[in-house]
Design an enzyme around this catalytic site. Structure first.
Site, PDB file in Angstrom:
ATOM      1  N   GLY A  46    -119.986 -63.982 123.063  1.00 19.24           N
ATOM      2  CA  GLY A  46    -121.100 -64.766 123.540  1.00 19.24           C
ATOM      3  C   GLY A  46    -121.286 -64.707 125.028  1.00 19.24           C
ATOM      4  O   GLY A  46    -120.739 -63.834 125.706  1.00 19.24           O
ATOM      5  N   GLU A 111    -114.040 -70.613 124.450  1.00 18.45           N
ATOM      6  CA  GLU A 111    -113.167 -69.434 124.364  1.00 18.45           C
ATOM      7  C   GLU A 111    -112.010 -69.598 125.336  1.00 18.45           C
ATOM      8  O   GLU A 111    -112.035 -70.486 126.199  1.00 18.45           O
ATOM      9  CB  GLU A 111    -113.961 -68.159 124.694  1.00 18.45           C
ATOM     10  CG  GLU A 111    -114.931 -67.780 123.590  1.00 18.45           C
ATOM     11  CD  GLU A 111    -115.561 -66.409 123.805  1.00 18.45           C
ATOM     12  OE1 GLU A 111    -115.248 -65.741 124.799  1.00 18.45           O
ATOM     13  OE2 GLU A 111    -116.378 -66.023 122.970  1.00 18.45           O
ATOM     14  N   HIS A 226    -107.280 -56.147 125.194  1.00 16.50           N
ATOM     15  CA  HIS A 226    -107.458 -57.210 124.207  1.00 16.50           C
ATOM     16  C   HIS A 226    -106.256 -57.172 123.277  1.00 16.50           C
ATOM     17  O   HIS A 226    -105.900 -56.111 122.764  1.00 16.50           O
ATOM     18  CB  HIS A 226    -108.758 -57.010 123.421  1.00 16.50           C
ATOM     19  CG  HIS A 226    -109.132 -58.247 122.660  1.00 16.50           C
ATOM     20  ND1 HIS A 226    -108.450 -58.667 121.550  1.00 16.50           N
ATOM     21  CD2 HIS A 226    -110.080 -59.186 122.884  1.00 16.50           C
ATOM     22  CE1 HIS A 226    -108.972 -59.801 121.117  1.00 16.50           C
ATOM     23  NE2 HIS A 226    -109.968 -60.136 121.915  1.00 16.50           N
ATOM     24  N   ARG A 272    -104.857 -64.117 127.163  1.00 12.67           N
ATOM     25  CA  ARG A 272    -104.894 -62.758 126.605  1.00 12.67           C
ATOM     26  C   ARG A 272    -103.782 -61.844 127.101  1.00 12.67           C
ATOM     27  O   ARG A 272    -103.159 -61.127 126.323  1.00 12.67           O
ATOM     28  CB  ARG A 272    -106.198 -62.086 127.035  1.00 12.67           C
ATOM     29  CG  ARG A 272    -107.219 -62.112 125.991  1.00 12.67           C
ATOM     30  CD  ARG A 272    -108.456 -61.444 126.441  1.00 12.67           C
ATOM     31  NE  ARG A 272    -109.519 -62.006 125.603  1.00 12.67           N
ATOM     32  CZ  ARG A 272    -110.765 -61.607 125.625  1.00 12.67           C
ATOM     33  NH1 ARG A 272    -111.137 -60.663 126.433  1.00 12.67           N
ATOM     34  NH2 ARG A 272    -111.644 -62.156 124.839  1.00 12.67           N
ATOM     35  N   HIS A 331    -109.883 -52.797 126.889  1.00 13.70           N
ATOM     36  CA  HIS A 331    -111.073 -53.551 126.492  1.00 13.70           C
ATOM     37  C   HIS A 331    -112.109 -53.699 127.602  1.00 13.70           C
ATOM     38  O   HIS A 331    -113.293 -53.503 127.376  1.00 13.70           O
ATOM     39  CB  HIS A 331    -110.593 -54.930 126.035  1.00 13.70           C
ATOM     40  CG  HIS A 331    -111.661 -55.807 125.487  1.00 13.70           C
ATOM     41  ND1 HIS A 331    -112.490 -55.407 124.467  1.00 13.70           N
ATOM     42  CD2 HIS A 331    -112.044 -57.070 125.795  1.00 13.70           C
ATOM     43  CE1 HIS A 331    -113.344 -56.385 124.177  1.00 13.70           C
ATOM     44  NE2 HIS A 331    -113.101 -57.394 124.979  1.00 13.70           N
ATOM     45  N   ARG A 366    -110.692 -60.788 133.866  1.00 13.09           N
ATOM     46  CA  ARG A 366    -112.000 -61.361 133.518  1.00 13.09           C
ATOM     47  C   ARG A 366    -111.837 -62.592 132.630  1.00 13.09           C
ATOM     48  O   ARG A 366    -111.086 -62.562 131.653  1.00 13.09           O
ATOM     49  CB  ARG A 366    -112.809 -60.307 132.770  1.00 13.09           C
ATOM     50  CG  ARG A 366    -114.098 -60.805 132.206  1.00 13.09           C
ATOM     51  CD  ARG A 366    -114.675 -59.795 131.255  1.00 13.09           C
ATOM     52  NE  ARG A 366    -113.835 -59.634 130.075  1.00 13.09           N
ATOM     53  CZ  ARG A 366    -114.308 -59.583 128.820  1.00 13.09           C
ATOM     54  NH1 ARG A 366    -115.597 -59.662 128.594  1.00 13.09           N
ATOM     55  NH2 ARG A 366    -113.482 -59.419 127.811  1.00 13.09           N
TER      56      ARG A 366
HETATM   57  C1  LIG Z   1    -115.746 -54.726 121.186  1.00 14.60           C
HETATM   58  C2  LIG Z   1    -116.199 -55.417 122.430  1.00 14.60           C
HETATM   59  C3  LIG Z   1    -116.341 -56.795 122.438  1.00 14.60           C
HETATM   60  C4  LIG Z   1    -116.787 -57.467 123.592  1.00 14.60           C
HETATM   61  N1  LIG Z   1    -117.003 -58.820 123.549  1.00 14.60           N
HETATM   62  C5  LIG Z   1    -117.574 -59.432 124.598  1.00 14.60           C
HETATM   63  C6  LIG Z   1    -118.013 -60.790 124.522  1.00 14.60           C
HETATM   64  O1  LIG Z   1    -117.898 -61.429 123.489  1.00 14.60           O
HETATM   65  N2  LIG Z   1    -118.575 -61.353 125.624  1.00 14.60           N
HETATM   66  C7  LIG Z   1    -118.749 -60.646 126.790  1.00 14.60           C
HETATM   67  O2  LIG Z   1    -119.263 -61.204 127.765  1.00 14.60           O
HETATM   68  N3  LIG Z   1    -118.355 -59.361 126.879  1.00 14.60           N
HETATM   69  C8  LIG Z   1    -117.803 -58.739 125.819  1.00 14.60           C
HETATM   70  N4  LIG Z   1    -117.451 -57.413 125.913  1.00 14.60           N
HETATM   71  C9  LIG Z   1    -117.671 -56.692 127.164  1.00 14.60           C
HETATM   72  C10 LIG Z   1    -119.152 -56.425 127.320  1.00 14.60           C
HETATM   73  O3  LIG Z   1    -119.698 -56.046 126.082  1.00 14.60           O
HETATM   74  C11 LIG Z   1    -119.406 -55.325 128.338  1.00 14.60           C
HETATM   75  O4  LIG Z   1    -118.649 -55.539 129.492  1.00 14.60           O
HETATM   76  C12 LIG Z   1    -120.861 -55.298 128.741  1.00 14.60           C
HETATM   77  O5  LIG Z   1    -121.676 -55.264 127.596  1.00 14.60           O
HETATM   78  C13 LIG Z   1    -121.134 -54.100 129.632  1.00 14.60           C
HETATM   79  O6  LIG Z   1    -122.512 -53.996 129.814  1.00 14.60           O
HETATM   80  P1  LIG Z   1    -123.074 -52.833 130.719  1.00 14.60           P
HETATM   81  O7  LIG Z   1    -124.561 -52.921 130.640  1.00 14.60           O
HETATM   82  O8  LIG Z   1    -122.431 -52.853 132.026  1.00 14.60           O
HETATM   83  O9  LIG Z   1    -122.562 -51.493 130.003  1.00 14.60           O
HETATM   84  P2  LIG Z   1    -122.805 -50.945 128.521  1.00 14.60           P
HETATM   85  O10 LIG Z   1    -123.306 -51.997 127.619  1.00 14.60           O
HETATM   86  O11 LIG Z   1    -121.596 -50.210 128.126  1.00 14.60           O
HETATM   87  O12 LIG Z   1    -123.978 -49.896 128.735  1.00 14.60           O
HETATM   88  C14 LIG Z   1    -123.745 -48.694 129.453  1.00 14.60           C
HETATM   89  C15 LIG Z   1    -124.916 -47.777 129.204  1.00 14.60           C
HETATM   90  O13 LIG Z   1    -124.837 -46.651 130.060  1.00 14.60           O
HETATM   91  C16 LIG Z   1    -125.054 -45.469 129.310  1.00 14.60           C
HETATM   92  N5  LIG Z   1    -124.365 -44.375 130.012  1.00 14.60           N
HETATM   93  C17 LIG Z   1    -123.040 -44.262 130.282  1.00 14.60           C
HETATM   94  N6  LIG Z   1    -122.796 -43.137 130.970  1.00 14.60           N
HETATM   95  C18 LIG Z   1    -123.984 -42.515 131.160  1.00 14.60           C
HETATM   96  C19 LIG Z   1    -124.389 -41.299 131.772  1.00 14.60           C
HETATM   97  N7  LIG Z   1    -123.510 -40.467 132.343  1.00 14.60           N
HETATM   98  N8  LIG Z   1    -125.697 -40.971 131.766  1.00 14.60           N
HETATM   99  C20 LIG Z   1    -126.619 -41.787 131.183  1.00 14.60           C
HETATM  100  N9  LIG Z   1    -126.295 -42.939 130.562  1.00 14.60           N
HETATM  101  C21 LIG Z   1    -124.999 -43.303 130.552  1.00 14.60           C
HETATM  102  C22 LIG Z   1    -124.502 -45.796 127.938  1.00 14.60           C
HETATM  103  O14 LIG Z   1    -125.000 -44.932 126.954  1.00 14.60           O
HETATM  104  C23 LIG Z   1    -124.990 -47.240 127.785  1.00 14.60           C
HETATM  105  O15 LIG Z   1    -126.340 -47.265 127.368  1.00 14.60           O
HETATM  106  C24 LIG Z   1    -117.021 -56.736 124.771  1.00 14.60           C
HETATM  107  C25 LIG Z   1    -116.861 -55.343 124.779  1.00 14.60           C
HETATM  108  C26 LIG Z   1    -116.467 -54.679 123.618  1.00 14.60           C
HETATM  109  C27 LIG Z   1    -116.326 -53.187 123.640  1.00 14.60           C
END
Ligand SMILES: Cc1cc2nc3c(=O)[nH]c(=O)nc-3n(C[C@H](O)[C@H](O)[C@H](O)COP(=O)(O)OP(=O)(O)OC[C@H]3O[C@@H](n4cnc5c(N)ncnc54)[C@H](O)[C@@H]3O)c2cc1C
Length: 524
Positions: A46, A111, A226, A272, A331, A366
């Site tokens: 969340g 959490e 995690h 954690r 994670h 975090r």
């Molecule tokens: C299983 C799991 C559970 C989680 N649970 C939680 C939670 O409950 N609450 C919370 O706050 N966080 C949680 N997190 C962490 C959180 O999801 C991420 O930290 C957050 O979503 C990251 O967002 P972002 O936009 O920075 O990156 P991302 O959502 O990873 O997006 C990165 C984007 O960049 C693109 N990309 C990457 N490299 C390139 C490239 N070279 N060229 C072009 N495009 C590229 C990818 O395709 C993607 O579209 C969780 C993570 C995971 C894996």
């Protein structure tokens, strides 16, 4: 020329994208898979926000975040996060995100590390998927140009200014895209490790590109593990959320002993990092790959955790009857491209947000679920700063003291090209998990460093994983203490010598930049 070029389409990138379009800036998104492919879509938990002033406040959220961050958060950055968070959540709802409600009110849960119930969620345990859906739909509704399956390979820096990127387009042809402002929102680097919850796109590309271009990067030694990912051959590993232990599930060893009772007064609900260390230690002692999570006492598992239930059933396990095999998994990366309070990096025209950035909000550890919020808040701040005419970074947040800092002279981080070896990624992941994982020491890290030095990557993404892996190992070797998610068996205590950030600019030797005097914490 495009005003704003956004790299990545997770929560951080799409928030910046939508704000830019709403500000009338021409905007292009490059994303290496589909628009809706990201780590964001995987997040079950969340978004925390102090929405109800009678029971919560930004100050309380600030205090919880600073405690989790083990004295390495930047307090100003955290204050920005917690004070602007509630408005970003309301805005997300206005974009069409549907969060779970109790009557008219948003349902909240608590959490680990949060002193009150402030985490809102969607679809029970499908929060990130709902956020991704709402942001992607808004992006499409606004008619913003999205180039799917474009793999960005390098940042273009000319005369000290970022001017766009090099990329491989959907057909694999090399291209250049030029822009006034470039936003790195490429997410984390969990794929550096053999056991990870991160999807295949999380290969640290933005951080590696920044390292190659000499952009300041810090805190990469702080990979959060995690504790309870399902031990199955799948990658990414399925995360069995902390909330399952919150509902009464218990960790057991192969004798059936509930070992967390011996480890911490909070037993299975210990922080954690404590749980991850306890599981790892016990696995090593017993020569096993996993411990067991006993969730058989949770009567309404399928209703409370529908996504986890479906995924566990899909591999033939029934939480009502079977203990679930679990092990710690890489994670969340707290570090990344250093930014000021508006998301500006130390190279004019280059900005970063989300997991690819190091804004200082996470410090050495975090706080659960602060990462989706981080993407929402800083993704929007970048665009507001650009719209207000900001062009160069300022000395705020983690950039205090380093805006004009060039770092030590040294060899650039090149992408090594040439000899092709099969399965280099698997080899790298195994080395990282074995020698730079939950429990580290000089001997293991040196072995990792030597192994990585001899590797020849065979793809752009593998080269990026290698670059980030080498930086992570170098920082982990240099940080001779234990703090937050970084555990050194040979230096088990936190040390005031390391009240600072390990910053990379050129080369693989990080420099310790002490916290400003005013922020240097008293050791507890
Ligand atoms: C299983 C799991 C559970 C989680 N649970 C939680 C939670 O409950 N609450 C919370 O706050 N966080 C949680 N997190 C962490 C959180 O999801 C991420 O930290 C957050 O979503 C990251 O967002 P972002 O936009 O920075 O990156 P991302 O959502 O990873 O997006 C990165 C984007 O960049 C693109 N990309 C990457 N490299 C390139 C490239 N070279 N060229 C072009 N495009 C590229 C990818 O395709 C993607 O579209 C969780 C993570 C995971 C894996």
């Amino acid at each position: 020329m495009t005003d704003v070029l956004v790299l990545g389409s997770g929560v951080a990138g799409l928030t910046a994208t939508i704000h830019a379009a709403n500000r009338g800036l021409t905007t292009v998104v490059l994303t290496k898979a589909a628009l809706d492919t990201s780590a964001t879509a995987y997040a079950p938990g969340g978004v925390p926000a102090a929405l109800e002033e009678d029971v919560d406040s930004p100050d309380l959220h600030l205090a919880d975040t600073l405690t989790a961050g083990a004295h390495l958060c930047d307090e100003d950055a955290v204050r920005v996060l917690v004070t602007e968070g509630p408005d970003r959540v309301r805005e997300l709802i206005s974009f069409g995100a549907r969060f779970d409600r109790l009557g008219a009110d948003l349902a909240t849960t608590r959490e680990g590390g949060h002193s009150v119930a402030r985490v809102i969620h969607a679809g029970g345990d499908a929060t990130g998927a709902e956020i991704q859906r709402a942001l992607a739909q808004t992006t499409l509704d606004l008619g913003i140009e999205v180039r799917e399956r474009w793999l960005v390979t390098d940042l273009l820096v000319e005369d000290g200014r970022a001017v766009g990127v090099r990329a491989l387009d959907a057909s694999g042809a090399p291209r250049q895209v030029r822009a006034r402002h470039t936003v790195v929102a490429t997410g984390g680097a969990g794929q550096c490790f053999a056991i990870t919850t991160n999807p295949p796109v999380s290969t640290g590309d933005g951080i590696a590109m920044a390292l190659r271009a000499g952009v300041a990067v810090a805190d990469v030694e702080f990979m959060q593990f995690h504790p309870t990912a399902l031990d199955s051959p799948s990658s990414p590993r399925l995360l069995i959320s902390e909330a399952v232990r919150g509902e009464g599930a218990v960790l057991r060893d192969d004798d059936g002993f509930a070992f967390m009772t011996e480890e911490h007064p909070l037993a299975d609900l210990a922080p954690r990092d404590v749980v991850a260390r306890a599981i790892t230690r016990r696995c090593i002692e017993r020569g096993l790959d996993h411990m067991w999570l006993d969730a058989t006492g949770i009567r309404n598992f399928a209703d409370r955790f529908p996504t986890i239930w479906r995924s566990v059933r899909a591999v033939g396990l029934d939480p009502a009857h079977d203990f679930l095999p679990v092990a710690p998994a890489a994670h969340y990366l707290s570090g990344g491209v250093m930014t000021d309070l508006d998301g500006a990096s130390n190279v004019p025209g280059l900005w970063a947000c989300g997991e690819a950035a190091c804004s200082g909000v996470h410090g050495a550890n975090r706080l659960a679920s602060n990462s989706l919020l981080d993407g929402l808040v800083f993704g929007s701040r970048i665009v507001e700063a650009i719209a207000a005419g900001k062009d160069v970074p300022e000395q705020s947040g983690v950039m205090r003291g380093i805006v004009r800092w060039e770092g030590p002279a040294g060899r650039d981080l090149d992408v090594v090209a040439g000899v092709r070896e099969p399965s280099i990624r698997e080899w790298l992941q195994r080395v990282m998990t074995r020698d730079a994982g939950v429990l580290r020491d000089h001997e293991r890290l040196t072995r990792a460093s030597d192994a990585l030095a001899g590797m020849q990557p065979d793809s752009v993404e593998d080269a990026n994983l290698l670059t980030v892996g080498r930086a992570l190992v170098a920082a982990a070797l240099a940080r001779e203490e234990s703090r937050g998610t970084h555990t050194r068996l040979d230096f088990p205590e936190r040390s005031p010598r390391f009240d600072g950030r390990l910053v990379f600019s050129h080369g693989f030797t990080p420099t310790l930049v002490p916290l400003p005097e005013s922020l240097a914490p008293e050791l507890a």
